[in-house]
Design a protein around this motif. Sequence first.
Motif, PDB file in Angstrom:
ATOM      1  N   ARG A 287     -13.124   8.448  -3.279  1.00  0.00           N
ATOM      2  CA  ARG A 287     -13.594   7.397  -4.615  1.00  0.00           C
ATOM      3  C   ARG A 287     -13.456   8.149  -5.950  1.00  0.00           C
ATOM      4  NH1 ARG A 287     -17.816   5.708  -0.932  1.00  0.00           N
ATOM      5  NH2 ARG A 287     -19.311   7.395  -1.518  1.00  0.00           N
TER       6      ARG A 287
ATOM      7  N   LEU B 237     -15.093   9.939   2.127  1.00  0.00           N
ATOM      8  CA  LEU B 237     -15.205   8.634   1.332  1.00  0.00           C
ATOM      9  C   LEU B 237     -15.789   9.102  -0.076  1.00  0.00           C
ATOM     10  CD1 LEU B 237     -17.060   6.188   3.736  1.00  0.00           C
ATOM     11  CD2 LEU B 237     -14.352   6.526   3.480  1.00  0.00           C
TER      12      LEU B 237
ATOM     13  N   VAL C 108      -8.170   5.805   5.979  1.00  0.00           N
ATOM     14  CA  VAL C 108      -8.288   4.995   4.951  1.00  0.00           C
ATOM     15  C   VAL C 108      -8.405   5.544   3.604  1.00  0.00           C
ATOM     16  CG1 VAL C 108      -9.740   3.389   4.048  1.00  0.00           C
ATOM     17  CG2 VAL C 108      -9.271   3.481   6.388  1.00  0.00           C
ATOM     18  N   GLY C 109      -8.959   6.937   3.481  1.00  0.00           N
ATOM     19  CA  GLY C 109      -9.310   7.419   2.170  1.00  0.00           C
ATOM     20  C   GLY C 109      -7.936   7.929   1.666  1.00  0.00           C
TER      21      GLY C 109
ATOM     22  N   THR D 288     -14.162   3.153   0.569  1.00  0.00           N
ATOM     23  CA  THR D 288     -13.661   4.188   0.335  1.00  0.00           C
ATOM     24  C   THR D 288     -12.744   4.361  -0.809  1.00  0.00           C
ATOM     25  OG1 THR D 288     -11.650   2.974   1.345  1.00  0.00           O
ATOM     26  CG2 THR D 288     -12.840   4.203   2.889  1.00  0.00           C
ATOM     27  N   HIS D 289     -12.681   3.425  -1.574  1.00  0.00           N
ATOM     28  CA  HIS D 289     -12.150   3.389  -3.088  1.00  0.00           C
ATOM     29  C   HIS D 289     -13.193   2.660  -4.091  1.00  0.00           C
ATOM     30  CE1 HIS D 289      -9.151   3.881  -0.338  1.00  0.00           C
ATOM     31  NE2 HIS D 289      -8.021   4.312  -1.430  1.00  0.00           N
TER      32      HIS D 289
ATOM     33  N   ARG E 225      -4.051  -4.718   3.039  1.00  0.00           N
ATOM     34  CA  ARG E 225      -4.454  -4.335   4.419  1.00  0.00           C
ATOM     35  C   ARG E 225      -3.133  -4.007   5.108  1.00  0.00           C
ATOM     36  NH1 ARG E 225      -6.496  -8.184   9.605  1.00  0.00           N
ATOM     37  NH2 ARG E 225      -6.656  -6.325  10.910  1.00  0.00           N
TER      38      ARG E 225
ATOM     39  N   ARG F 145      -7.898  -1.505   4.959  1.00  0.00           N
ATOM     40  CA  ARG F 145      -8.437  -2.309   6.165  1.00  0.00           C
ATOM     41  C   ARG F 145      -9.082  -3.489   6.056  1.00  0.00           C
ATOM     42  NH1 ARG F 145     -12.552   1.030   9.278  1.00  0.00           N
ATOM     43  NH2 ARG F 145     -11.789  -0.179  11.035  1.00  0.00           N
TER      44      ARG F 145
ATOM     45  N   ARG G 142     -12.123  -6.429   5.446  1.00  0.00           N
ATOM     46  CA  ARG G 142     -13.468  -6.069   5.208  1.00  0.00           C
ATOM     47  C   ARG G 142     -14.592  -5.793   6.180  1.00  0.00           C
ATOM     48  NH1 ARG G 142     -14.914  -7.121   0.125  1.00  0.00           N
ATOM     49  NH2 ARG G 142     -13.238  -8.087  -1.382  1.00  0.00           N
TER      50      ARG G 142
ATOM     51  N   SER H 243      -7.755   0.318  -0.189  1.00  0.00           N
ATOM     52  CA  SER H 243      -8.288   0.073   1.246  1.00  0.00           C
ATOM     53  C   SER H 243      -7.304  -0.582   2.208  1.00  0.00           C
ATOM     54  CB  SER H 243      -9.636  -0.486   1.032  1.00  0.00           C
ATOM     55  OG  SER H 243     -10.136  -0.636   2.513  1.00  0.00           O
TER      56      SER H 243
ATOM     57  N   ASN I 162       0.875  -0.980  -0.034  1.00  0.00           N
ATOM     58  CA  ASN I 162      -0.101  -0.095   0.043  1.00  0.00           C
ATOM     59  C   ASN I 162       0.981   1.301   0.042  1.00  0.00           C
ATOM     60  OD1 ASN I 162      -2.432   1.465   0.171  1.00  0.00           O
ATOM     61  ND2 ASN I 162      -3.359  -0.241   1.293  1.00  0.00           N
TER      62      ASN I 162
END
Length: 353
Positions: A269, A265, A312-313, A335-336, A301, A320, A322, A318, A163
């Motif tokens: 996106r 969010l 997160v955004g 968030t995506h 993650r 995180r 689920r 993402s 990430n």
Amino acid sequence: MASVYDFKASNNRRIFMLSAVFVVLVLVAAWWGSYAFALGAFVSDPINGEESYTSKIRHTLINHVIDNAVDGRMDAYFLPDAAALKTKARGLANRVTLVVFLLGLFWVLKGYKYGEWMVLNAAHAVRLKEPEHRELYRLATTACKAAGVAAPRLYVIMDDSLNAFTAGADPQRPAIVVTSGLLEKLSKQELEAVLSHEAAHIQFGDVKLIMTGLVTSLLFVLMGEACFASIVLNRKAGLLGFLAGGFAGIFCWTIGLIVCPLMNLAVSRECELRADAQAVLLCRNTGALISALEKISKDSRVEILDLHPSMVGLCIASPRARGSLLLELSGLAATHPPMAVRLAALKEMDGRA
């Protein structure tokens, strides 16, 4: 077709609106909260050097009962004039609101810069020294120069997942954060594509917009905690002060934990799809970005970010685990954009669709 300048102007308008709404909400909550809290706190304090408002009520009530017992009338209104109490409470509310306005103005103008420091510390990001990572700095500098922004500072999160995100809101002093897994598992071309994606966020001003929302969310949460703490610490506030502090705390928490994150969010996106497209123009390698996103989607993650949902955004995918099935199906926690949508758009740009 919209240009980079159009996107920047759009983000600047959003930042202005977000800041304006933030200031108005804070001022309204500060005035009414402090006014109601002052009413509850001052009812037991002497007014103008005389007896307290509660004492006046008690004495007037006693006199009222005695008078009624004598003449048998029950129509007299026995509450004393509350003008002095209201005047005292309004004075305190005005002073509190002025202080909050000055602090809010400072936060709007400078707060997002401090947000970078908060984000980097929350993610436990470690600064990478250029002499020891020359090739990585070269790739990042090339991407940022192609985007027309300054060479970045690079940070790493020690996590095996893949990430990355941008924390620096200032285009003259950007900061890009990557995980150790991203550095180990991506090829040079794929890594350059990811860095180009982050450079695109800086170029469009997305980072400043998201950071403004993130810092605003955090501030409202802190204000809510302060309201709840005031209820516990100020025992003489009375029922009215308790209700005022509780209402103000719930109001601030609602804004900080629900409204601001949902706004972020929606913004993130939209920003991700735009940054993907711009990254292709910067690195001139659509296949590398497609390959990188496919690898990232399999293990994105970042465990440390489970504790910081408001961040997160910022990430390219993402970070995180689920959420619940309901949130996943409704898309409220997304968030995506779905990775399949992002990959399909890139493949179409590459002529594969």
